[in-house]
Design a protein around this motif. Structure first.
Motif, PDB file in Angstrom:
ATOM      1  N   ALA A   1      49.477  35.384  61.081  1.00 43.89           N
ATOM      2  CA  ALA A   1      49.519  35.411  59.624  1.00 43.89           C
ATOM      3  C   ALA A   1      48.987  34.108  59.048  1.00 43.89           C
ATOM      4  O   ALA A   1      49.228  33.027  59.593  1.00 43.89           O
ATOM      5  N   LEU A   2      48.261  34.216  57.941  1.00 38.76           N
ATOM      6  CA  LEU A   2      47.667  33.059  57.286  1.00 38.76           C
ATOM      7  C   LEU A   2      48.250  32.876  55.890  1.00 38.76           C
ATOM      8  O   LEU A   2      48.482  33.855  55.174  1.00 38.76           O
ATOM      9  N   LYS A   3      48.451  31.645  55.510  1.00 43.94           N
ATOM     10  CA  LYS A   3      48.894  31.338  54.160  1.00 43.94           C
ATOM     11  C   LYS A   3      47.668  31.295  53.259  1.00 43.94           C
ATOM     12  O   LYS A   3      46.729  30.538  53.511  1.00 43.94           O
ATOM     13  N   THR A   4      47.659  32.100  52.208  1.00 43.44           N
ATOM     14  CA  THR A   4      46.466  32.236  51.377  1.00 43.44           C
ATOM     15  C   THR A   4      46.785  32.033  49.900  1.00 43.44           C
ATOM     16  O   THR A   4      47.943  32.081  49.473  1.00 43.44           O
ATOM     17  N   VAL A   5      45.716  31.817  49.144  1.00 47.82           N
ATOM     18  CA  VAL A   5      45.801  31.769  47.682  1.00 47.82           C
ATOM     19  C   VAL A   5      44.857  32.822  47.134  1.00 47.82           C
ATOM     20  O   VAL A   5      43.886  33.207  47.795  1.00 47.82           O
ATOM     21  N   PRO A   6      45.091  33.337  45.927  1.00 44.32           N
ATOM     22  CA  PRO A   6      44.209  34.371  45.370  1.00 44.32           C
ATOM     23  C   PRO A   6      42.795  33.846  45.168  1.00 44.32           C
ATOM     24  O   PRO A   6      42.586  32.709  44.748  1.00 44.32           O
ATOM     25  N   GLY A   7      41.817  34.676  45.481  1.00 45.79           N
ATOM     26  CA  GLY A   7      40.429  34.325  45.229  1.00 45.79           C
ATOM     27  C   GLY A   7      40.092  34.449  43.756  1.00 45.79           C
ATOM     28  O   GLY A   7      40.848  35.023  42.975  1.00 45.79           O
ATOM     29  N   PRO A   8      38.929  33.926  43.341  1.00 45.34           N
ATOM     30  CA  PRO A   8      38.586  33.873  41.922  1.00 45.34           C
ATOM     31  C   PRO A   8      37.940  35.142  41.370  1.00 45.34           C
ATOM     32  O   PRO A   8      37.660  35.200  40.180  1.00 45.34           O
ATOM     33  N   PHE A   9      37.687  36.156  42.218  1.00 44.70           N
ATOM     34  CA  PHE A   9      36.974  37.342  41.748  1.00 44.70           C
ATOM     35  C   PHE A   9      37.877  38.563  41.762  1.00 44.70           C
ATOM     36  O   PHE A   9      38.721  38.715  42.648  1.00 44.70           O
ATOM     37  N   PRO A  10      37.710  39.483  40.793  1.00 44.24           N
ATOM     38  CA  PRO A  10      38.534  40.699  40.765  1.00 44.24           C
ATOM     39  C   PRO A  10      38.206  41.619  41.929  1.00 44.24           C
ATOM     40  O   PRO A  10      37.103  41.582  42.481  1.00 44.24           O
ATOM     41  N   LYS A  11      39.168  42.440  42.303  1.00 40.99           N
ATOM     42  CA  LYS A  11      38.966  43.380  43.392  1.00 40.99           C
ATOM     43  C   LYS A  11      38.044  44.515  42.952  1.00 40.99           C
ATOM     44  O   LYS A  11      38.013  44.891  41.783  1.00 40.99           O
TER      45      LYS A  11
ATOM     46  N   ASP B   1      42.168  34.691  49.434  1.00 39.46           N
ATOM     47  CA  ASP B   1      42.068  36.144  49.581  1.00 39.46           C
ATOM     48  C   ASP B   1      40.863  36.623  48.789  1.00 39.46           C
ATOM     49  O   ASP B   1      40.785  36.400  47.573  1.00 39.46           O
ATOM     50  N   ARG B   2      39.919  37.268  49.445  1.00 34.49           N
ATOM     51  CA  ARG B   2      38.720  37.794  48.794  1.00 34.49           C
ATOM     52  C   ARG B   2      38.549  39.255  49.188  1.00 34.49           C
ATOM     53  O   ARG B   2      38.256  39.556  50.350  1.00 34.49           O
ATOM     54  N   VAL B   3      38.739  40.173  48.262  1.00 34.56           N
ATOM     55  CA  VAL B   3      38.539  41.592  48.544  1.00 34.56           C
ATOM     56  C   VAL B   3      37.128  41.963  48.108  1.00 34.56           C
ATOM     57  O   VAL B   3      36.807  41.942  46.921  1.00 34.56           O
ATOM     58  N   TYR B   4      36.277  42.310  49.065  1.00 36.92           N
ATOM     59  CA  TYR B   4      34.878  42.581  48.791  1.00 36.92           C
ATOM     60  C   TYR B   4      34.482  43.976  49.266  1.00 36.92           C
ATOM     61  O   TYR B   4      34.923  44.432  50.325  1.00 36.92           O
TER      62      TYR B   4
ATOM     63  N   PRO C   1      39.617  43.255  52.649  1.00 37.56           N
ATOM     64  CA  PRO C   1      40.303  42.060  52.135  1.00 37.56           C
ATOM     65  C   PRO C   1      40.148  40.886  53.094  1.00 37.56           C
ATOM     66  O   PRO C   1      40.910  40.721  54.042  1.00 37.56           O
ATOM     67  N   TRP C   2      39.144  40.057  52.841  1.00 37.13           N
ATOM     68  CA  TRP C   2      38.866  38.909  53.692  1.00 37.13           C
ATOM     69  C   TRP C   2      39.772  37.735  53.339  1.00 37.13           C
ATOM     70  O   TRP C   2      40.277  37.633  52.220  1.00 37.13           O
TER      71      TRP C   2
END
Length: 327
Positions: free
Chosen positions: A56-66, A132-135, A148-149
Motif C-alpha cells: 500500500a502507498l500513501k497518496t495525495v489527490p492528483g490535480p485532474f478530474p477523473k 492518485d491519477r485516474v486516467y 487509477p495510477w
C-alpha cells in the motif's frame, strides 16, 4: 497476429485478489531479505526497508478530474497487458513475470543536464508526494481502460537533474534481464532490446505526464511495469515504456521501439487521433475492456476521442502541426 484465446478457468478456481496479493507480498519480502540497499544520488539516506509488490502507498489527490467512465477492475488491469519482455500474448505478462525482481531499483538521469545522477526509486518515492491519477488509457490495438495510477510528475524528476537550455527531448530506456524476462531470451524475439521511447521536452514537462509507481493505491505488479513506468494519457499505450532504467535529455529526436520495428504503422508522437486509421484497422472506435464481453472477446465499443479526451489540456502543444503527417 491471431488473437490470444486463453483456456477457460472456472470462477471457483480463481484465487481471490486479497489472497493473491498477500501471497505476492510475502514472496517478495522473502526475496528481498538479503538485498543490498542503494541510496539516491546526493541524498545520503539509507532506506529503512525494501518495498514489496502490492504494498500500500500513501497518496495525495492528483490535480485532474477523473474520466466519466467507471474504473476498470484491478483484475482486468493486471491480467490484460502489453509487455513484450514477458511475451506477446495479453495474458503472458501476468503469467510469465513472476521471476522478475523490481526491488531494489535505480535509474540514471543524464545527457544534457547540469546534475547527472543515479536515483534510487524508493528514495524518490519519499522525496515527492505520490499522486492518485485516474486516467483513461487507449491502446493502439483499439481497446481502452480507465486506470487509477499512483505517480510522480515527470517534470519533478527531470528538474532534479537541471536540464540545459539545449535539451529538447527526453529519451527513455527499459531494462534488459533475459534471465528474468522470457520475451528477451531465445529465438523469435519480437523486437530488439532494450525497449526505447521518447517525448518532446514540453510533452514530458506537461502536468498530465507522470512516472507511475503504482496503481489502485499499491505498488506496481511486475506485469504492469514495476517498479516505474511512463504514463502519457493522451497517447497510445506503446508510449508507456515500462521498468525504466535510463532517462536522457537530448537535443535530437530519440528513437522509439515500435517506430524502429514498423515505421509505416507507428510514429514518434502516437497521439490518439480517431481520424487517422492504423494501416490494419480503424482507430475511430475502441473496445472497453471489462464491459459486455470480458477481457478477450466482444466488448462494448465507444467512439475514440481526439487526444483520448484530453484535448483541452494538450491540444495547444501541437498547434499548427499536421497530425496526420506527424502521427
Amino acid at each position: 497476429m491471431p488473437a490470444y484465446k486463453p483456456p477457460h478457468i472456472p470462477s471457483s478456481e480463481i484465487t481471490p485478489e486479497h489472497i493473491y496479493l498477500k501471497r505476492r507480498t510475502l514472496l517478495a519480502a522473502g526475496l528481498a531479505a538479503g538485498a543490498t540497499f542503494v541510496t539516491g544520488a546526493g541524498s545520503g539516506e539509507a532506506n529503512a526497508a525494501t518495498l514489496t509488490q502490492a504494498e500500500a502507498l500513501k497518496t495525495v489527490p492528483g490535480p485532474f478530474p477523473k474520466p466519466k467512465r467507471a474504473e476498470t477492475s484491478f483484475e482486468d488491469v493486471t491480467n490484460y497487458n502489453n509487455f513484450y519482455e514477458f511475451g506477446t500474448g495479453k495474458a503472458d505478462p501476468s503469467r510469465n513475470s513472476g521471476r522478475f525482481q523490481p526491488y531494489p531499483w535505480t535509474f540514471e538521469i543524464g545527457g544534457m543536464v547540469q546534475k547527472p545522477q543515479t536515483v534510487d526509486i524508493e528514495t524518490l518515492m519519499t522525496k515527492f508526494p505520490l499522486e492518485d491519477r485516474v486516467y483513461r488509457m487507449r491502446c493502439v490495438e483499439a481497446w481502452s481502460m480507465v486506470i487509477p495510477w499512483v505517480g510522480i510528475p515527470l517534470k519533478s524528476i527531470i528538474d532534479m537533474a537541471e536540464p540545459t537550455g539545449s535539451a529538447k527531448y527526453v529519451a527513455f530506456e527499459g531494462v534488459v534481464r533475459p534471465k528474468e524476462m522470457p520475451g528477451q531470451s531465445g529465438f523469435g524475439q519480437p523486437m530488439p532490446w532494450p525497449y526505447v521511447e521518447g517525448l518532446r521536452l514540453d510533452e514530458a514537462n506537461h502536468p498530465l505526464t507522470i512516472i507511475a509507481v503504482g496503481l489502485y493505491g499499491k505498488t506496481l505488479l511486475n506485469q504492469s511495469g514495476a517498479p516505474m513506468r511512463l504514463v502519457v494519457p493522451w497517447k497510445y499505450g506503446f508510449k508507456g515504456i515500462k521498468s525504466i532504467t535510463k532517462i536522457t535529455l537530448t537535443d535530437t529526436q530519440p528513437p522509439n521501439s515500435w517506430n524502429l520495428l514498423q515505421p509505416n504503422e507507428y510514429g514518434f508522437y502516437a497521439n490518439v487521433n480517431p481520424n487517422v486509421p492504423h494501416p490494419r484497422w480503424s482507430q475511430a472506435t475502441e473496445r472497453v475492456i471489462g464491459e459486455d464481453g470480458g477481457l478477450f472477446g466482444g466488448g462494448k465499443r465507444i467512439d475514440t476521442l481526439m487526444f483520448n479526451g484530453y484535448g483541452d489540456e494538450v491540444a495547444s502543444l501541437y498547434a499548427g502541426m499536421d497530425l496526420a503527417k506527424y502521427y
